[in-house]
Scaffold this motif. Structure first.
Motif, PDB file in Angstrom:
ATOM      1  N   SER A  27       6.950  -2.194  -4.352  1.00 31.08           N
ATOM      2  CA  SER A  27       7.822  -1.350  -3.522  1.00 31.08           C
ATOM      3  C   SER A  27       9.176  -1.098  -4.169  1.00 31.08           C
ATOM      4  O   SER A  27       9.928  -0.231  -3.716  1.00 31.08           O
TER       5      SER A  27
ATOM      6  N   THR B  48       0.868  -1.172   0.000  1.00 34.60           N
ATOM      7  CA  THR B  48       0.000   0.000   0.000  1.00 34.60           C
ATOM      8  C   THR B  48       0.906   1.224   0.000  1.00 34.60           C
ATOM      9  O   THR B  48       1.951   1.233   0.663  1.00 34.60           O
ATOM     10  N   PRO B  49       0.568   2.265  -0.765  1.00 39.99           N
ATOM     11  CA  PRO B  49       1.416   3.456  -0.817  1.00 39.99           C
ATOM     12  C   PRO B  49       1.617   4.043   0.578  1.00 39.99           C
ATOM     13  O   PRO B  49       0.668   4.092   1.373  1.00 39.99           O
ATOM     14  N   PRO B  50       2.832   4.491   0.906  1.00 38.64           N
ATOM     15  CA  PRO B  50       3.100   5.048   2.242  1.00 38.64           C
ATOM     16  C   PRO B  50       2.308   6.327   2.519  1.00 38.64           C
ATOM     17  O   PRO B  50       2.015   6.638   3.660  1.00 38.64           O
ATOM     18  N   LEU B  51       1.962   7.066   1.462  1.00 39.05           N
ATOM     19  CA  LEU B  51       1.180   8.289   1.603  1.00 39.05           C
ATOM     20  C   LEU B  51      -0.004   8.241   0.635  1.00 39.05           C
ATOM     21  O   LEU B  51       0.065   7.576  -0.404  1.00 39.05           O
ATOM     22  N   PRO B  52      -1.105   8.933   0.955  1.00 43.80           N
ATOM     23  CA  PRO B  52      -2.230   8.976   0.013  1.00 43.80           C
ATOM     24  C   PRO B  52      -1.782   9.559  -1.333  1.00 43.80           C
ATOM     25  O   PRO B  52      -0.993  10.502  -1.383  1.00 43.80           O
ATOM     26  N   LEU B  53      -2.284   9.001  -2.402  1.00 44.40           N
ATOM     27  CA  LEU B  53      -1.944   9.476  -3.738  1.00 44.40           C
ATOM     28  C   LEU B  53      -3.104  10.291  -4.310  1.00 44.40           C
ATOM     29  O   LEU B  53      -4.263  10.082  -3.954  1.00 44.40           O
ATOM     30  N   LYS B  54      -2.763  11.199  -5.193  1.00 44.65           N
ATOM     31  CA  LYS B  54      -3.783  11.926  -5.939  1.00 44.65           C
ATOM     32  C   LYS B  54      -3.763  11.409  -7.369  1.00 44.65           C
ATOM     33  O   LYS B  54      -2.692  11.286  -7.980  1.00 44.65           O
TER      34      LYS B  54
ATOM     35  N   ARG C 229       8.672  17.522  -8.907  1.00 43.02           N
ATOM     36  CA  ARG C 229       9.163  16.901  -7.671  1.00 43.02           C
ATOM     37  C   ARG C 229      10.283  17.711  -7.010  1.00 43.02           C
ATOM     38  O   ARG C 229      10.594  17.483  -5.849  1.00 43.02           O
TER      39      ARG C 229
ATOM     40  N   SER D 185       1.984  12.049  -5.500  1.00 39.70           N
ATOM     41  CA  SER D 185       1.681  12.601  -4.194  1.00 39.70           C
ATOM     42  C   SER D 185       0.909  13.902  -4.399  1.00 39.70           C
ATOM     43  O   SER D 185       1.099  14.595  -5.405  1.00 39.70           O
TER      44      SER D 185
ATOM     45  N   ASP E  14       3.322   6.090  -6.448  1.00 43.98           N
ATOM     46  CA  ASP E  14       3.788   7.427  -6.824  1.00 43.98           C
ATOM     47  C   ASP E  14       4.653   7.335  -8.074  1.00 43.98           C
ATOM     48  O   ASP E  14       5.729   6.750  -8.064  1.00 43.98           O
TER      49      ASP E  14
END
Length: 454
Positions: free
Chosen positions: A373, A236-242, A287, A434, A412
């Motif tokens: 990953s 699962t992505p470490p941070l929410p994605l847009k 980025r 991100s 990401d």
């Protein structure tokens, strides 16, 4: 979760092939290195959005039509009605033999309702990602779960004025080419409404797997693991994605192709290679990475046409590989889009029959399974293809209004490509970044100057 509140589930059932598979068809299918490498990837989740027909009352209900045609198409795509099986290899206690058991257990069919959602809601400018994700089953399932889960789950979601047909398709069974081949034949059977015999479709799949001629296929299908925990990753992505879809018109694609080929008398760099270079540079700018940071652009590439002799486009299985161009952020951004496009083009040209066979030989000596990953947050991975005939899938309700995906295989820097709904060489790119980077990208004039409104 909010997305589960959008959809109300009406029914679930198992759909099996309409008749028994012919005796000459294999009862099991050995897997190639291309297949086995997908054991830890999510199911492919793709689907199409249609308007409802106004006079549907006089016709066969959509749900019955899809169930019936699905049972018929599974006669041809019978591996999807099976399950994965793993057995310990007889000559090695530390290795396993994985295959598809074509046992006809069937696929799952889900009927659902999204009673407050319209077609325009999905296609409009407001972010409806959480809603679209609810149109797919088997969230977070990896392909190895096909030992106990169906290899295909179809979800028909009825909207206020439309329907969404979403498929969760085990990635060990096939790649994007195979996914859309199945979808296309299913829609062909559906729109003929039983007028053709069950055994007739325009493009029968080639089920038999392709192996290196000198290799024992029972040895190729072995992985050096016995416990799934040794090689299965639940990512699962470490941070929410847009997530956002950007549309590039035929005109924008022509502009990019012209820029990429300014130094050549003959246009050798494709418009899609130019688009990938444009996106890679734009995401990297957004980025704001150090100039000495390594960055790469990976393209999922179809090996069928690169083998000698080539494999048929009807080959049903995995036959993809990634080509990768790596450089530093400083070099990528100090040069123009033509340089990046040429680097991608060169790597595609170099991906020959010898390279494909060499990669298979290497896998046999040192098997591996893809892990999401492994993708870092400094690079870009482009999957899918604008060449997939997504909008040629017509079930008898008219042309689809949009193609969408679920939550599977997203991270990401993941970019998924689709043909534009209006055709003519236009392209839609579904991008996952991100939130902060996505906001910067949407303010990037060089990038957004070529983005169009559908």
């Amino acid at each position: 979760m909010p997305c589960t509140q959008v959809v109300r589930y009406i029914s679930r059932c198992t759909i099996k092939p309409q008749r028994h598979v012919l005796e000459e068809e294999p009862s099991s299918i050995e897997l190639t290195p291309w297949d086995l490498a997908m054991l830890s990837t999510h199911y492919i989740q793709k689907g199409l959005l249609f308007y409802k027909e106004k006079e549907q009352k006089e016709k066969e209900p959509i749900v019955d039509q899809l169930k019936h045609s699905l049972s018929r198409v599974l006669v041809h795509f019978f591996p999807l009605a099976g399950r994965l099986v793993t057995k310990k290899h007889s000559s090695s206690s530390s290795s396993s033999f994985v295959f598809i058991d074509c046992n006809g257990q069937g696929v799952e069919f889900i009927h659902a309702m999204a009673e407050n959602v319209t077609v325009d809601n999905i296609l409009g400018p407001i972010d409806m990602t959480h809603v679209v994700k609810s149109f797919f089953a088997l969230d977070e399932a990896v392909s190895h779960d096909g030992h106990s889960f169906p290899l295909l789950v179809v979800q028909l979601t009825e909207l206020v004025d439309g329907v969404f047909v979403g498929c969760s398709f085990n990635h060990v069974v096939g790649d994007g080419t195979s996914f859309w081949h199945f979808f296309h034949m299913w829609s062909e059977i559906s729109r003929t409404k039983g007028l053709k015999p069950c055994d007739q479709i325009s493009r029968p799949p080639i089920i038999q797997r392709w192996f290196l001629p000198h290799m024992d296929k029972t040895l190729i299908s072995i992985i050096p693991f016995t416990n799934p925990q040794e090689f299965i990753e639940r990512y699962t992505p470490p941070l929410p994605l847009k997530e956002k879809i950007f549309h590039f018109s035929q005109k924008s694609m022509a502009i990019l192709k012209k820029k990429a080929n300014e130094n050549y008398k003959k246009e050798k760099i494709s418009s899609f290679q130019a688009l990938c270079a444009h996106v890679w540079r734009a995401i990297t700018r957004s980025r704001d990475l150090p100039v000495d940071q390594k960055t790469s652009c990976s393209l999922a590439i179809n090996n069928r046409i690169r083998l000698d002799p080539p494999l048929s486009s009807d080959y049903f299985g995995n036959c993809i590989q990634a080509i990768i161009v790596t450089t530093t952020v400083g070099e990528l951004l100090s040069r123009d889009v033509a340089w990046a496009a040429e680097e991608l083009h060169r790597r595609v040209v170099e991906h020959t029959d010898g390279v494909v066979r060499g990669a298979l030989e290497s896998w046999i000596k040192d098997p591996y399974v893809y892990h999401t990953s492994d993708f870092d947050g400094c690079s870009v991975m482009v999957g899918g293809s604008p060449r997939f005939d997504m909008y040629g899938n017509e079930f008898g309700w008219g042309k689809a209004m949009g193609a969408r995906s679920g939550s599977a295989n997203k991270f990401d820097g993941k970019v998924s490509s689709y043909p534009g709904v209006e055709g003519g060489g236009s392209v839609d790119l579904e991008m996952c970044l991100s939130p902060g980077v996505m906001n910067v990208l949407e303010s990037d004039q060089e990038f957004m100057g070529l983005v169009s409104t559908i």
